[in-house]
Design an enzyme around this catalytic site. Sequence first.
Site: not given
Ligand code: DX5
Ligand code: ZN
Length: 214
Positions: A31, A33, A35, A66, A173
């Site tokens: 996964h 992320d 941003m 995101m 998530d």
């Molecule tokens: C938050 C992300 C997640 C994050 C999850 O915006 O989309 O993927 O990394 O992290 P944990 O598992 O620590 O909540």
């Molecule tokens: Zn995520």
Amino acid sequence: MLVAPSILSADFGNLARDVEAICEAGCDLVHVDVMDGHFVPNLTIGPVVVSAVAKVAAKPLDIHLMVENNTFFVELFAPLKPGYISFHIEEEKHPHRLVQKIRSLGIKPAITLNPHTPPESIEFLLADIDMVLLMSVNPGFGGQKFIPSVLERAKRLKALIKKHNPDCLIEVDGGVSDQNIQELKAAGVDVVVAGSYVFGNKEGYKHAIDSLKV
Ligand code: DX5
Ligand code: ZN
């Protein structure tokens, strides 16, 4: 349950090592992320770093956008051939068009819902997508507390999925751990993302991933 460790919680100084390790430890997806500092108040990684991740990842990438300009970012990441790209419904004026574009690029389209967004809002997109990502924290950061109302949203979504597209997966998530994995399973969740729980686990990545494979 499929497990997608979020590399947001990896050691970015040793990113290749950590990505190889989670794949060897038996994860199903990696996964990522993305941003942009606009849609969420945090800034992460772009295609230069993600292409280095893609080179060492033995499992498909699950790119979670995101960002404000979804189409721009889809085009930026498509050449890396990720397994999935998901975008936030709250930030897209033409979600059906973008779903078709992602599929035309040979990538499985997924749609992400923030904690306040009802699953019914994407009912008529379900037939065209491969996965729905339900946020169980507010997007932007790892290590936040799990918001339990996601369980009710997952159950409602599962009923809609059965009606429109039984093959569509539900991914959750944020704040996932061995403490809530059974409830997530019972709510019909198919894939969990876990960042801090996997990368911060004292007993190692394999132990953490195995404990989520319920
Ligand atoms: C938050 C992300 C997640 C994050 C999850 O915006 O989309 O993927 O990394 O992290 P944990 O598992 O620590 O909540
Ligand atoms: Zn995520």
